[in-house]
Design a protein around this motif. Sequence first.
Motif, short mmCIF file in Angstrom:
data_model
loop_
_atom_site.label_atom_id
_atom_site.label_comp_id
_atom_site.label_asym_id
_atom_site.label_seq_id
_atom_site.Cartn_x
_atom_site.Cartn_y
_atom_site.Cartn_z
N LEU A 4 94.45 22.62 -81.25
CA LEU A 4 93.62 22.99 -82.55
C LEU A 4 94.07 24.22 -83.23
O LEU A 4 93.97 24.47 -84.28
CB LEU A 4 92.23 22.99 -82.12
CG LEU A 4 91.45 21.64 -81.74
CD1 LEU A 4 90.16 22.22 -80.91
CD2 LEU A 4 91.63 20.83 -82.61
N ARG A 5 94.58 25.40 -82.57
CA ARG A 5 95.07 26.41 -83.08
C ARG A 5 96.22 26.04 -84.01
O ARG A 5 96.51 26.77 -85.13
CB ARG A 5 95.33 27.42 -81.81
CG ARG A 5 95.83 28.65 -82.43
CD ARG A 5 94.69 29.56 -82.99
NE ARG A 5 95.00 30.90 -83.77
CZ ARG A 5 94.47 31.20 -84.56
NH1 ARG A 5 92.98 31.10 -84.77
NH2 ARG A 5 94.70 32.35 -85.09
N TYR A 8 94.84 24.49 -86.87
CA TYR A 8 94.09 25.79 -87.67
C TYR A 8 95.14 26.58 -88.53
O TYR A 8 94.95 27.02 -89.60
CB TYR A 8 93.39 26.43 -86.84
CG TYR A 8 92.66 27.69 -87.75
CD1 TYR A 8 91.58 27.53 -88.25
CD2 TYR A 8 93.26 28.99 -87.49
CE1 TYR A 8 90.89 28.65 -88.96
CE2 TYR A 8 92.62 30.08 -88.07
CZ TYR A 8 91.44 30.00 -88.88
OH TYR A 8 90.84 30.97 -89.58
N ASN A 9 96.34 26.89 -87.91
CA ASN A 9 97.22 27.57 -88.51
C ASN A 9 97.84 27.12 -89.93
O ASN A 9 98.21 27.79 -90.93
CB ASN A 9 98.43 27.98 -87.43
CG ASN A 9 98.09 28.94 -86.39
OD1 ASN A 9 97.28 29.67 -86.56
ND2 ASN A 9 98.98 29.14 -85.67
N VAL A 12 95.07 27.06 -92.47
CA VAL A 12 94.44 28.48 -93.04
C VAL A 12 95.58 29.57 -93.07
O VAL A 12 95.92 29.96 -93.99
CB VAL A 12 93.12 28.89 -92.05
CG1 VAL A 12 92.70 30.19 -92.96
CG2 VAL A 12 91.91 27.80 -92.37
N THR A 13 95.95 29.84 -91.86
CA THR A 13 96.64 31.14 -91.87
C THR A 13 98.03 30.90 -92.38
O THR A 13 98.69 31.90 -92.77
CB THR A 13 96.71 31.65 -90.18
OG1 THR A 13 97.16 30.79 -89.52
CG2 THR A 13 95.34 31.99 -89.99
N ASN A 15 98.99 28.32 -94.58
CA ASN A 15 98.85 27.13 -95.40
C ASN A 15 100.04 27.32 -96.43
O ASN A 15 100.25 28.43 -96.77
CB ASN A 15 97.39 27.48 -96.33
CG ASN A 15 97.41 26.24 -97.14
OD1 ASN A 15 98.16 25.96 -98.40
ND2 ASN A 15 96.31 25.21 -96.88
N GLY A 132 99.12 19.97 -88.82
CA GLY A 132 98.32 21.08 -89.43
C GLY A 132 98.90 21.48 -90.76
O GLY A 132 98.19 21.61 -91.72
#
Length: 197
Positions: A4-5, A8-9, A12-13, A15, A132
């Motif tokens: 999931l991390r 998420y990367n 968001v972090t 993108n 992701g």
Amino acid sequence: MNKLRIIYNGLVTENPTFVLLLGMCPTLGTTGSAITGLSMGLATSGVLVCSNAAISAIKNMVPDKVRIPAYIVVIATFVTLLQMFMQAYLPSLNESLGIFIPLIVVNCILLGRAEAYASRHSVIDSVFDGIGIGCGFTVALTLLGSIRELLGTGTVFGARIFPETYGSLVFVLAPGAFIALGFLIAIINHVRNRNKS
């Protein structure tokens, strides 16, 4: 790393559009409407997931001297398969995306993820990285396409939001892509900076 991390990367972090500023050609060229933005994002995501998995699987068999050309051949294979599928089953969408489908081969997002992630991690982690980054790219293109379509024609995904007399042609054209993207990046940076402090 937690799956999931990794996702998420990508969203968001890391993108690719709003943070890394990669893949600007399809971002600006295919976001005249929400549906073309979503379609281009999904097409790129599919190629990204498949190429990440394949590159991760063959990483130990490819000599360093031909690493980049080998990655490009893998990416080009999946882009060719995607284009053949779209020509057969989605001809109108293939026509609306036009040259941007074959240009996925040279999209720096795919080669960057192949080099930075897939060539160093397991197949499963590389697949999740592709999901992701692909989701982040798809969300960015869909958001930008929705905003441009709304401001340019008064519709979103073809659904009328504002009266037919509403609309500013500049947002449907190329300058509108730069303006909308600039404002979106500024808003996202403002929100990220506020969250840090």
